[in-house]
Write a protein that holds these residues in place. Structure first.
Motif, PDB file in Angstrom:
ATOM      1  N   GLU A  40       0.800  -1.234   0.000  1.00  0.00           N
ATOM      2  CA  GLU A  40       0.000   0.000   0.000  1.00  0.00           C
ATOM      3  C   GLU A  40       0.831   1.281   0.000  1.00  0.00           C
ATOM      4  O   GLU A  40       0.267   2.369   0.036  1.00  0.00           O
ATOM      5  CB  GLU A  40      -1.034   0.030   1.139  1.00  0.00           C
ATOM      6  N   VAL A  71       2.752   4.159  -1.913  1.00  0.00           N
ATOM      7  CA  VAL A  71       2.505   4.741  -3.235  1.00  0.00           C
ATOM      8  C   VAL A  71       3.864   5.046  -3.868  1.00  0.00           C
ATOM      9  O   VAL A  71       4.674   5.763  -3.276  1.00  0.00           O
ATOM     10  CB  VAL A  71       1.685   6.039  -3.124  1.00  0.00           C
ATOM     11  N   ASN A  89       4.603   8.158  -1.213  1.00  0.00           N
ATOM     12  CA  ASN A  89       4.030   8.204   0.126  1.00  0.00           C
ATOM     13  C   ASN A  89       4.112   6.810   0.717  1.00  0.00           C
ATOM     14  O   ASN A  89       3.867   5.820   0.035  1.00  0.00           O
ATOM     15  CB  ASN A  89       2.568   8.663   0.080  1.00  0.00           C
ATOM     16  N   ARG A  90       4.438   6.744   1.987  1.00  0.00           N
ATOM     17  CA  ARG A  90       4.526   5.447   2.651  1.00  0.00           C
ATOM     18  C   ARG A  90       3.194   5.072   3.259  1.00  0.00           C
ATOM     19  O   ARG A  90       2.302   5.903   3.408  1.00  0.00           O
ATOM     20  CB  ARG A  90       5.611   5.484   3.726  1.00  0.00           C
ATOM     21  N   ALA A  91       3.053   3.802   3.603  1.00  0.00           N
ATOM     22  CA  ALA A  91       1.804   3.328   4.199  1.00  0.00           C
ATOM     23  C   ALA A  91       2.097   2.496   5.422  1.00  0.00           C
ATOM     24  O   ALA A  91       2.981   1.638   5.388  1.00  0.00           O
ATOM     25  CB  ALA A  91       1.022   2.489   3.190  1.00  0.00           C
ATOM     26  N   ARG A 146     -10.700   0.745  -1.766  1.00  0.00           N
ATOM     27  CA  ARG A 146      -9.597   0.307  -2.629  1.00  0.00           C
ATOM     28  C   ARG A 146      -9.807  -1.094  -3.181  1.00  0.00           C
ATOM     29  O   ARG A 146      -9.174  -1.471  -4.153  1.00  0.00           O
ATOM     30  CB  ARG A 146      -8.281   0.283  -1.817  1.00  0.00           C
ATOM     31  N   VAL A 186      -7.370   8.890  -2.014  1.00  0.00           N
ATOM     32  CA  VAL A 186      -6.660   7.914  -1.170  1.00  0.00           C
ATOM     33  C   VAL A 186      -7.131   6.495  -1.512  1.00  0.00           C
ATOM     34  O   VAL A 186      -6.363   5.549  -1.490  1.00  0.00           O
ATOM     35  CB  VAL A 186      -6.885   8.220   0.326  1.00  0.00           C
ATOM     36  N   HIS A 216      -0.814  15.972   0.907  1.00  0.00           N
ATOM     37  CA  HIS A 216      -1.116  14.543   1.034  1.00  0.00           C
ATOM     38  C   HIS A 216      -0.227  13.880   2.075  1.00  0.00           C
ATOM     39  O   HIS A 216      -0.067  12.669   2.086  1.00  0.00           O
ATOM     40  CB  HIS A 216      -1.053  13.837  -0.324  1.00  0.00           C
ATOM     41  N   PHE A 256      -4.106   9.710   5.308  1.00  0.00           N
ATOM     42  CA  PHE A 256      -2.839  10.017   4.632  1.00  0.00           C
ATOM     43  C   PHE A 256      -1.734   9.050   5.034  1.00  0.00           C
ATOM     44  O   PHE A 256      -0.711   8.977   4.359  1.00  0.00           O
ATOM     45  CB  PHE A 256      -2.398  11.452   4.955  1.00  0.00           C
ATOM     46  N   TYR A 304      -2.016   5.829   5.079  1.00  0.00           N
ATOM     47  CA  TYR A 304      -2.168   4.514   4.443  1.00  0.00           C
ATOM     48  C   TYR A 304      -1.877   4.552   2.951  1.00  0.00           C
ATOM     49  O   TYR A 304      -2.435   3.796   2.180  1.00  0.00           O
ATOM     50  CB  TYR A 304      -3.588   3.990   4.681  1.00  0.00           C
ATOM     51  N   GLY A 305      -1.009   5.467   2.539  1.00  0.00           N
ATOM     52  CA  GLY A 305      -0.668   5.495   1.126  1.00  0.00           C
ATOM     53  C   GLY A 305      -1.543   6.453   0.350  1.00  0.00           C
ATOM     54  O   GLY A 305      -2.396   6.031  -0.438  1.00  0.00           O
ATOM     55  N   ALA A 306      -1.354   7.760   0.558  1.00  0.00           N
ATOM     56  CA  ALA A 306      -2.138   8.769  -0.168  1.00  0.00           C
ATOM     57  C   ALA A 306      -1.336   9.232  -1.375  1.00  0.00           C
ATOM     58  O   ALA A 306      -0.161   9.584  -1.244  1.00  0.00           O
ATOM     59  CB  ALA A 306      -2.450   9.947   0.745  1.00  0.00           C
ATOM     60  N   PRO A 307      -1.926   9.259  -2.541  1.00  0.00           N
ATOM     61  CA  PRO A 307      -1.208   9.699  -3.733  1.00  0.00           C
ATOM     62  C   PRO A 307      -1.168  11.230  -3.791  1.00  0.00           C
ATOM     63  O   PRO A 307      -2.016  11.891  -3.194  1.00  0.00           O
ATOM     64  CB  PRO A 307      -2.068   9.151  -4.867  1.00  0.00           C
TER      65      PRO A 307
END
Lengths: 613, 613
Positions: A89, A91, A124-126, A153, B226, B516, B546, B548-551
């Protein structure tokens, strides 16, 4: 789909793209490490592309050396070793070369290629999601509601909303072609709580006054007909402050339509056309011409005003046939009525006990279940053999037209209760016998609804409305002209020019021909218990409008959430709403409703009452 | 369009239909009697058809005799003599024969034919409307609002809503083709009154708690990004409880959009594409590529962040040039700034006095106006000749690049006030010189807006928010990366990745690249004066998302009502809303807001505060 951050989507690359340098962005769906090599499934809305990272870059070098990929501008802007820290997850954005895959994956549209990564950027990390983002997830309902943005998702959820989008487009396509105009009606309107309860909005500028949110744009669309708009539609949010039953939402979406210079048949044809168009374009299904069934017949043969007609199993009344044989249950009953379940004669004692328990549940409320097996050998055995001879049972068989192998199920009681219970039993038998296939569609119109029903104290209405006639559809529905004279003498017998579209036992839409005459509308309000002042105060604008040349008109509304769930093969509308509320009307993701500040309350001229301790 | 009540619409019949028997329904637009013969213009949404009634039926007989019309089933179901009682706006249905018109009317699509009436049915009568239902009406604003359903019958009003319908269709067409998904976001959300005031909705099921109506679907569309929806749009109602300035509505409609994996330029290109498509398909106009203007330049050259660029007349700063000549007004001024009005040197003393009065009006607030005429003979004469020599004035002319025949207009004062006042004067001069043609369109992007502005006590915000930084666009807007370090040291200088589309001096749309990243978003809330608890309580769901992997994402929203009025060549959005509210936020047609019952208040756990006497 090219943007600064990507040249292609994750669902786009094909074998013809091999040797291209591409930039992709997306979410890390899976990571598989094999020594120095890492495979990542990169996901976006459009699909999944396998990417391939050689942290020693040997493979890349060899590819470049061999000319298998072109490398215009290899960058090390982010070190490939960053991938060590990648988790599901995250990005990322990658630059790479498209190569043919040694082991193609036939399940993916992109399965013939993979992308060899030259450079990678973590956008972006998750952190670890609270449930798995896969088609089958391990998250429970409340957890997925709280993290709805993660649940969205998942492919099945996203596909539901894509289906909704497509249904909206095709609805508009059809109605646009039929010359309907989409007109937006207001959301801040006036409280007229003669239907369900209104949500209200305190006015800051007008102390002590309130707007209300519309339960439907009913009066506005009728005014548009008075204005000569002729054909109106809107896909529109509506609001109803109900005690939420399963699968109801306080805000819901309607396809709302109205037409002028029409009779009932025009409307039925027009919207049969819409549904036929939707089945054809969205599901590729040709549906047959819709049957018309009167409300009276629906109740008589299915005990239900929204019969599931994917299967027959019609009600058969036995009241006269079975009386006078000393079986007190039948002798005392207002109605004895049954169904014949094809091929169920072999049901075991245990199965029959289950059915008996089913009908005895409080929400169904039957006192017992009588059955008769039409055995394979032609004999008929009932659970009341001591009262009914083989000869008598043959008469039952004839009434049901049962065949060897069939099971007859009979309920007795008051007219209403017996029908309702048998309707539930019929549906249960339909389910048990596999007759309710979600991929089969049976659509019909139910017509000639009663105009009024008596309100014994419906919990979804204000208590002050109990003990009155209540409009079955709404107060603007026209009685059938031939029944108007019954309005005074026997209001309950008056039929309306009202109709419902029923698909697979679900009411998908409903509407009516409207009253367009001021006097008849005033009469209707009188019957519903309005004083003249109340009627004028709440609906004067509509009755006045009828005096300035109102055309004959009518319309209907489809429940759009329900329509989507039907097309999606689901029983739940919640799955087809992006951000639904739970059964307590709460959005658990944003935590709403919530307290507001005293400053806000002050400005709105209201106080919150002390709650009881 | 055939229904039970008509075979054709009133806009449909042509010369090729002559001899057909037809049934038409519609409103009586005009009645002209000529002895036994009556001409009626019958109107519906589609047009007007002239019908012709011979109450002695002699003409009909002669037509039948001569074979000019076929008469299959002449009926006298309603006597033709009924027409004696017909009035304007009655709704009638007629059966008749199509004949060629002796005197064609070239203004009507149906002007080559008329319909000879065989039978007439009065579907509904009309009392006299309170104003005339014609293109130019005699009704005042409030009267037409009260009888909006009658005002909507007038062609210009109906055409406005037809334009709106067409703009919505073409907006959807464009966005659908660009892979945007239409997703409905909730209307019952949570109050977060850091922007304008929220409308709120008391909850019945949760005592003391409230929903709020969305000012925009901002956080939800970001959550959809997201979720990976990638491209989202919605044509959606939004709500703002403002003190209504002219031409604002408490509920308004936005074209709301959001995209992932984009930078600012991607968004500008995408929505420049939308507007180009709308101009092309709806107005048949090709607009040139949009200029990009920084906010700083817009303020410098136009004194306004939404400059009307249909004409030049840019600001020229004279502060340094004019100081030190003993003219106290200029010497004391922070800023001396002017415009050059082409060809206005001939303005009379009276006209110049008018302009002076204009800038001295309280809402503009200048203390005076200095002018210099660049005469046809090349001389320059100013209103301050005793301070400035011909030589000095030549320098002014050079600064403005004025030509013989031009008029230079100069204001002085504090930086802000002088610019604002000159902006108004520039627009006034544009109007006076005919440079603001409603059929000419000048579109541009204004970019690089400031991130923050200081709230001195904006009446449209809660009083408790005064004396704080306030987000110029909204709290989710990303600062420019190169300005982030200024966030602590000089917040007012931080520029945002925010942009507005401006057409003809009107802000049609605006948006931004969003934050983000959780930490940056938290920082932003801190600068806006949120406690950590408040930020978490109101926007925790977004900041959590944000993680949990926001583009990277961004978007914008167009004011749809405003866009419609621009396309319709009107300054008023109200003309393009079916059922607008007045400036007090009241719907005078349905009389809303209004009181609700004690029973309702009780169920909602609220009390209305006693109003002050």
């Amino acid at each position: 789909m090219k943007t600064k951050l990507r040249t292609h989507t994750c669902g786009e690359l094909r074998i013809t793209d091999v040797t291209k340098e591409v930039v992709l962005s997306g979410w890390v769906q899976t990571i598989r490490k094999m020594g120095a090599i890492t495979f990542i499934d990169l996901r976006d809305r459009y699909g999944i592309t396998q990417i391939y990272i050689d942290s020693k870059a040997e493979y890349i070098s060899s590819l470049v050396d061999s000319g298998a990929v072109k490398m215009n501008d290899f960058t090390s802007e982010t070190a490939i070793k960053d991938i060590e820290s990648l988790t599901r997850e995250c990005v990322i954005r990658i630059k790479g070369g498209v190569v043919e895959r040694v082991n193609p994956n036939p399940l993916l549209d992109t399965g013939k290629i993979e992308v060899v990564v030259f450079a990678i950027q973590i956008l972006n990390r998750a952190i670890t999601p609270p449930f798995t983002i896969e088609d089958e997830t391990d998250g429970g309902d409340e957890l997925r509601m709280k993290y709805r943005y993660l649940d969205l998702r998942r492919n099945p959820v996203r596909k539901n909303l894509e289906l909704r989008h497509r249904l909206a487009i095709e609805t508009r396509n059809y109605l646009d072609k039929q010359n309907f105009l989409e007109v937006e009606t207001p959301v801040l309107i006036k409280s007229t709580p003669e239907g369900a309860r209104d949500f209200v909005v305190p006015s800051r500028m007008h102390s002590g006054e309130f707007y209300a949110l519309p339960q439907s744009p009913q009066t506005f669309k009728q005014l548009l007909m008075v204005s000569g708009f002729d054909r109106y539609y809107q896909i529109v949010k509506c609001f109803r402050d109900e005690d939420l039953r399963a699968d109801r939402q306080p805000e819901f979406t309607q396809i709302d339509c109205e037409m002028s210079f029409v009779e009932q048949e025009d409307i039925l044809n027009m919207f049969e056309g819409l549904v036929t168009h939707l089945f054809k374009t969205v599901k590729g299904v040709d549906i047959p011409k819709l049957a018309h069934m009167t409300y009276a017949d629906a109740m008589k043969y299915y005990g239900n005003d929204k019969p599931d007609t994917r299967f027959e199993m019609k009600f058969v009344e036995l009241t006269e046939l079975v009386k006078g044989k000393a079986f007190k249950v039948f002798d005392d009953a207002e109605l004895v009525v049954g169904i014949c379940a094809k091929g169920a004669a072999e049901y075991t004692r245990k199965q029959l006990d289950e059915l008996t328990e089913f009908v005895k549940r409080p929400q169904i409320g039957a006192t017992g279940l009588i059955y008769a097996r039409h055995n394979a050998d032609g004999t008929i055995k009932s659970s009341v053999d001591k009262f009914y001879s083989e000869e008598e049972l043959k008469k039952w068989s004839t009434a049901f037209n049962s065949q060897p192998g069939d099971l007859i199920l009979i309920l007795a009681g008051t007219e209403d209760k017996a029908r309702k219970a048998l309707s539930e039993l019929r549906l249960e038998m339909g389910t048990r016998l596999g007759l309710r296939d979600k991929n089969k569609f049976s659509c019909l119109w139910v017509i000639d609804f009663p105009l009024l029903e008596w309100n014994d104290g419906d919990p979804n209405l204000l208590a002050s409305l109990a003990g009155r006639w209540h409009a079955k559809h709404h107060p603007f529905t026209s009685p059938k002209p031939e029944d108007i004279e019954l309005l005074n003498s026997n209001p309950g017998a008056v039929r309306a020019n009202a109709y419902d579209m029923v698909i697979n036992g679900v009411e998908i839409g409903g509407g009516s021909i409207r009253i367009h005459n001021k006097d008849l509308q005033a009469k209707m309000f009188e019957i519903l218990g309005f004083t003249k002042e109340d009627a004028q105060n709440q609906f004067g604008f509509l009755m006045n409008a009828f005096e300035y040349g109102a055309p004959p008109h009518g319309g209907l509304a489809f429940g759009f959430d329900r329509l989507c769930s039907l097309f999606g093969g689901s029983d739940s509308i919640r799955d087809f709403i992006a951000f639904p509320k739970n059964n307590a009307g709460r959005d658990v993701m944003i935590d709403s409703p919530s307290m507001i500040s005293d400053e806000q309350l002050n400005e709105l001229h209201i106080l919150v009452k002390e709650t009881k301790k």
